[in-house]
Design a protein around this motif. Structure first.
Motif, mmCIF file in Angstrom:
data_model
loop_
_atom_site.group_PDB
_atom_site.id
_atom_site.type_symbol
_atom_site.label_atom_id
_atom_site.label_comp_id
_atom_site.label_asym_id
_atom_site.label_seq_id
_atom_site.Cartn_x
_atom_site.Cartn_y
_atom_site.Cartn_z
ATOM 1 N N ALA A 273 -13.377 11.958 0.267
ATOM 2 C CA ALA A 273 -12.590 10.721 0.271
ATOM 3 C C ALA A 273 -11.600 10.705 1.426
ATOM 4 O O ALA A 273 -11.365 9.656 2.042
ATOM 5 C CB ALA A 273 -11.849 10.585 -1.057
ATOM 6 N N LEU A 274 -11.029 11.852 1.745
ATOM 7 C CA LEU A 274 -10.109 11.923 2.884
ATOM 8 C C LEU A 274 -10.852 11.690 4.192
ATOM 9 O O LEU A 274 -10.351 11.012 5.101
ATOM 10 C CB LEU A 274 -9.426 13.296 2.896
ATOM 11 C CG LEU A 274 -8.369 13.529 3.970
ATOM 12 C CD1 LEU A 274 -7.175 12.603 3.761
ATOM 13 C CD2 LEU A 274 -7.899 14.982 3.974
ATOM 14 N N GLU A 275 -12.066 12.211 4.291
ATOM 15 C CA GLU A 275 -12.857 12.062 5.517
ATOM 16 C C GLU A 275 -13.256 10.612 5.741
ATOM 17 O O GLU A 275 -13.254 10.120 6.870
ATOM 18 C CB GLU A 275 -14.107 12.951 5.428
ATOM 19 C CG GLU A 275 -14.947 12.988 6.691
ATOM 20 C CD GLU A 275 -14.225 13.664 7.843
ATOM 21 O OE1 GLU A 275 -14.576 13.366 9.006
ATOM 22 O OE2 GLU A 275 -13.312 14.472 7.588
ATOM 23 N N LEU B 278 -3.660 11.305 3.132
ATOM 24 C CA LEU B 278 -3.242 12.683 2.885
ATOM 25 C C LEU B 278 -2.242 12.745 1.739
ATOM 26 O O LEU B 278 -2.264 13.675 0.935
ATOM 27 C CB LEU B 278 -2.637 13.292 4.149
ATOM 28 C CG LEU B 278 -2.184 14.757 4.030
ATOM 29 C CD1 LEU B 278 -3.347 15.661 3.622
ATOM 30 C CD2 LEU B 278 -1.555 15.237 5.337
ATOM 31 N N ARG B 279 -1.352 11.725 1.652
ATOM 32 C CA ARG B 279 -0.417 11.689 0.524
ATOM 33 C C ARG B 279 -1.180 11.535 -0.787
ATOM 34 O O ARG B 279 -0.901 12.210 -1.773
ATOM 35 C CB ARG B 279 0.569 10.532 0.681
ATOM 36 C CG ARG B 279 1.580 10.467 -0.465
ATOM 37 C CD ARG B 279 2.450 9.225 -0.409
ATOM 38 N NE ARG B 279 3.408 9.279 0.679
ATOM 39 C CZ ARG B 279 3.420 8.456 1.699
ATOM 40 N NH1 ARG B 279 2.500 7.490 1.783
ATOM 41 N NH2 ARG B 279 4.316 8.568 2.646
ATOM 42 N N GLY B 280 -2.184 10.654 -0.793
ATOM 43 C CA GLY B 280 -2.997 10.494 -1.990
ATOM 44 C C GLY B 280 -3.781 11.754 -2.322
ATOM 45 O O GLY B 280 -3.977 12.095 -3.498
ATOM 46 N N TYR B 281 -4.240 12.466 -1.297
ATOM 47 C CA TYR B 281 -4.951 13.734 -1.488
ATOM 48 C C TYR B 281 -4.059 14.737 -2.218
ATOM 49 O O TYR B 281 -4.481 15.370 -3.197
ATOM 50 C CB TYR B 281 -5.362 14.262 -0.113
ATOM 51 C CG TYR B 281 -6.200 15.525 -0.104
ATOM 52 C CD1 TYR B 281 -7.584 15.475 0.037
ATOM 53 C CD2 TYR B 281 -5.599 16.775 -0.218
ATOM 54 C CE1 TYR B 281 -8.350 16.633 0.062
ATOM 55 C CE2 TYR B 281 -6.346 17.941 -0.201
ATOM 56 C CZ TYR B 281 -7.720 17.862 -0.052
ATOM 57 O OH TYR B 281 -8.472 19.022 -0.027
ATOM 58 N N ASP B 282 -2.828 14.856 -1.741
ATOM 59 C CA ASP B 282 -1.894 15.793 -2.371
ATOM 60 C C ASP B 282 -1.576 15.385 -3.809
ATOM 61 O O ASP B 282 -1.457 16.229 -4.711
ATOM 62 C CB ASP B 282 -0.602 15.880 -1.564
ATOM 63 C CG ASP B 282 -0.806 16.560 -0.219
ATOM 64 O OD1 ASP B 282 -1.809 17.282 -0.078
ATOM 65 O OD2 ASP B 282 0.034 16.360 0.680
ATOM 66 N N GLY C 97 0.805 -1.219 0.000
ATOM 67 C CA GLY C 97 0.000 0.000 0.000
ATOM 68 C C GLY C 97 0.834 1.264 0.000
ATOM 69 O O GLY C 97 0.550 2.201 -0.762
ATOM 70 N N PRO C 98 1.881 1.356 0.838
ATOM 71 C CA PRO C 98 2.708 2.576 0.825
ATOM 72 C C PRO C 98 3.371 2.859 -0.523
ATOM 73 O O PRO C 98 3.544 4.014 -0.893
ATOM 74 C CB PRO C 98 3.754 2.292 1.910
ATOM 75 C CG PRO C 98 3.085 1.347 2.844
ATOM 76 C CD PRO C 98 2.222 0.486 1.977
ATOM 77 N N LEU C 99 3.750 1.806 -1.270
ATOM 78 C CA LEU C 99 4.340 2.032 -2.591
ATOM 79 C C LEU C 99 3.284 2.540 -3.570
ATOM 80 O O LEU C 99 3.490 3.534 -4.270
ATOM 81 C CB LEU C 99 4.973 0.743 -3.120
ATOM 82 C CG LEU C 99 5.500 0.803 -4.559
ATOM 83 C CD1 LEU C 99 6.616 1.833 -4.681
ATOM 84 C CD2 LEU C 99 5.995 -0.564 -5.018
ATOM 85 N N GLN D 210 6.381 18.022 -8.267
ATOM 86 C CA GLN D 210 7.422 18.377 -7.305
ATOM 87 C C GLN D 210 6.941 19.344 -6.226
ATOM 88 O O GLN D 210 7.660 19.596 -5.263
ATOM 89 C CB GLN D 210 8.602 19.011 -8.042
ATOM 90 C CG GLN D 210 9.234 18.130 -9.105
ATOM 91 C CD GLN D 210 10.235 18.880 -9.960
ATOM 92 O OE1 GLN D 210 10.372 20.100 -9.844
ATOM 93 N NE2 GLN D 210 10.942 18.163 -10.830
ATOM 94 N N VAL D 211 5.736 19.881 -6.378
ATOM 95 C CA VAL D 211 5.255 20.917 -5.458
ATOM 96 C C VAL D 211 4.826 20.279 -4.138
ATOM 97 O O VAL D 211 4.041 19.327 -4.134
ATOM 98 C CB VAL D 211 4.089 21.697 -6.084
ATOM 99 C CG1 VAL D 211 3.597 22.775 -5.137
ATOM 100 C CG2 VAL D 211 4.521 22.317 -7.406
ATOM 101 N N PRO D 212 5.291 20.767 -2.994
ATOM 102 C CA PRO D 212 4.877 20.210 -1.701
ATOM 103 C C PRO D 212 3.373 20.352 -1.484
ATOM 104 O O PRO D 212 2.756 21.339 -1.903
ATOM 105 C CB PRO D 212 5.669 21.037 -0.681
ATOM 106 C CG PRO D 212 6.811 21.615 -1.453
ATOM 107 C CD PRO D 212 6.305 21.830 -2.843
ATOM 108 N N GLY D 213 2.801 19.359 -0.803
ATOM 109 C CA GLY D 213 1.367 19.377 -0.535
ATOM 110 C C GLY D 213 0.897 20.608 0.216
ATOM 111 O O GLY D 213 -0.148 21.182 -0.134
ATOM 112 N N PRO D 214 1.607 21.069 1.268
ATOM 113 C CA PRO D 214 1.140 22.261 1.987
ATOM 114 C C PRO D 214 0.994 23.488 1.107
ATOM 115 O O PRO D 214 0.155 24.348 1.368
ATOM 116 C CB PRO D 214 2.229 22.459 3.055
ATOM 117 C CG PRO D 214 2.798 21.101 3.284
ATOM 118 C CD PRO D 214 2.752 20.431 1.952
#
Length: 510
Positions: free
Chosen positions: A462-464, A470-474, A382-384, A438-442
């Motif tokens: 989907a996040l809720e 959160l990584r997938g959200y970004d 999953g993490p990959l 390359q852009v950071p999520g924040p």
């Protein structure tokens, strides 16, 4: 006391450090030793130097010769120190004038007949010499075109030790020097990339490939054998722009360290690496016994790493990809050193839906037991997969696809992808980034780049519910920005977010 001095370079990873080579001649029985943490190949250098000197009609001092490679705490690897050791010893013996060679870097391996042979890693060595203020480097003829990629350094190509000593003697007498050996011209030839127009059907996969090329996103494809997954992956480098000068030098330096530079020397086009699924950890990530060598992730730097039959790779090898995917670098740690290689690549994964490959549609042709089917794709952790932006299901080619119109060429798609990349470069130049991936999520979730509540609603829900990390959200946000760039829109709209979410969820049902 007579001491001869010159310089060479020790290369670790793709970074070099200038080394002072000192030779001392003292009384006692004839002996030739090298100190300063030489490896086995470097420790054997005196035998090659003595034979090369004798066969070049040069005389070494018949006394004790002690060579020190400073700093002594730095590991010296390979036979590339031979030429510098020979020159330092000849200076100590009075054959070469010391002021001619003290600030010159010498690189090359000596043959027993006195020939100066090419060695790997010359490009990073010359780059390190330039950074240290060296203005002249003596290299083998076989490495001269590679060394000439650093224009600020004067490159002196040599083919034999005798010719080099004759050159120094002429310089000492201020007379004309013999002509240097002819160096083959440096070429830059674009590799022949397969055309995307050859792919039959697969409109969703073609579109996902365009999105991946435009934003630098990772891609995973799941589908039966013969659906065209490998063909699609092989066409991704043809959609990418040529490498910038700095990145081209990094890619070329990696291949230089491996001793695998092509004839045209400077690698200006994105590389494509497709290792076999039986590859070891060292061949994929880097390492090996003795000298640490770059792996496939570094050889794919600036280009594409394609893993066909991904579930057949070892689980630990696949999980080791997670760190370079995030940082763009790979660190190989040893007890004596830590070697860092660049590894910023686009990952493309391809997998069958089950071991027999027929578990698609109703799965009527599948002969795999249910338990085998369940566990086959679970080998991809999953993490990959969470780090892969685009995940889609590739269906078999149908008769209707064969009868349909031919798809767009790579040149047409690459033009749109390049236009989208230019928009990204302008948008993110203030934060030092070039691509949406390359852009950071924040950055994307705050300030002027934050999407409106109605636009980001599918991702927020989907996040809720936990179906999206959160990584997938970004990553969905980054893909949405890329889709908007391809459409020429100033900001992502709801349809772009839905497309990004769909491209991520498509492969989950495979």
């Amino acid at each position: 006391m007579t001491i001869g001095r010159t310089r060479s370079v020790a290369v670790t990873g793709i970074h070099g450090r200038v080394v002072d080579v000192e030779a001392d001649v003292s009384g006692g029985l004839p002996c030739f030793t090298v100190s300063g943490m030489p490896d086995t190949a470097c420790r054997q250098s005196p035998d090659r130097v003595k034979a090369a000197a004798v066969n070049s009609d040069l005389e070494l001092p018949k006394q004790r010769i002690t060579v020190n490679l400073s700093p002594a705490s730095l590991l010296k690897q390979g036979s590339g120190f031979d030429l510098a050791i020979a020159v330092a010893a000849l200076v100590a013996g009075g054959t070469i004038s010391p002021e001619l060679v003290e600030g010159v870097v010498h690189l090359g391996e000596l043959g027993l007949d006195g020939a100066v042979r090419a060695v790997p890693g010359v490009l990073p060595a010359v780059l390190a010499a330039e950074e240290a203020g060296v203005r002249q480097v003596v290299v083998p003829v076989g490495n001269a075109a590679e060394a000439a990629l650093v224009p600020a350094v004067e490159v002196v190509p040599v083919d034999t030790l005798a010719a080099l000593v004759q050159r120094y003697r002429c310089l000492h007498r201020r007379g004309p020097t013999p002509p240097l050996p002819e160096v083959p011209p440096r070429l830059s030839v674009a590799p022949t990339a397969p055309d995307l127009a050859d792919v039959v059907g697969q409109p969703e996969a073609r579109y996902a490939l365009e999105v991946a090329a435009a934003g630098g996103h990772h891609l995973a494809m799941i589908g039966p054998p013969g659906a065209g997954k490998t063909m699609i992956a092989e066409r991704l480098p043809g959609l990418l722009p040529p490498l910038q000068r700095e990145q081209a030098l990094e890619v070329t330096a990696i291949h230089s360290v491996l001793g695998a530079l092509p004839d045209h020397v400077l690698i200006e086009h994105p590389p494509f690496m497709a290792p076999h699924h039986g590859a070891s950890m060292a061949s994929i990530i880097g390492g090996g016994s003795g000298r640490v060598r770059p792996g496939a992730v570094s050889r794919a730097h600036g280009g594409v790493l394609f893993l066909d039959e991904t579930p057949e790779f070892r689980r630990d090898v696949l999980d080791a990809l997670r760190q370079p995917l995030e940082s763009g670098r790979v660190h190989v740690a040893r007890a004596s050193e830590v070697v860092t290689y660049p590894a910023r690549f686009q990952l493309v994964l391809a997998a069958n839906p089950c071991p027999c490959g027929n578990n698609f549609g109703k799965g009527a042709g599948c002969v795999c037991p249910p338990q085998v089917r369940r566990h086959y794709l679970s080998r991809l952790s999953g993490p990959l997969l969470d780090r892969v932006d685009l995940r889609l299901k590739v269906l078999p080619v149908t008769r209707a696809m064969l009868a349909g119109p031919r798809g767009e060429s790579s040149a047409t798609v690459a033009e749109r992808a390049q236009a989208a990349r230019l928009r990204q470069a302008v948008r993110w130049r203030e934060i030092g980034k070039h691509l949406n991936s390359q852009v950071p999520g924040p950055v994307l979730r705050s300030g002027p780049w934050r999407l409106g509540a109605e636009v980001s609603r599918p991702l927020d829900e989907a996040l809720e519910t936990g179906s999206l990390t959160l990584r997938g959200y970004d990553r969905c946000l980054r893909v949405a920005w890329t889709i908007a760039d391809l459409d020429g829109a100033p900001r992502p709209e709801l349809q772009h977010v839905l497309e990004a979410r769909g491209l991520r969820e498509s492969g989950e049902a495979a």
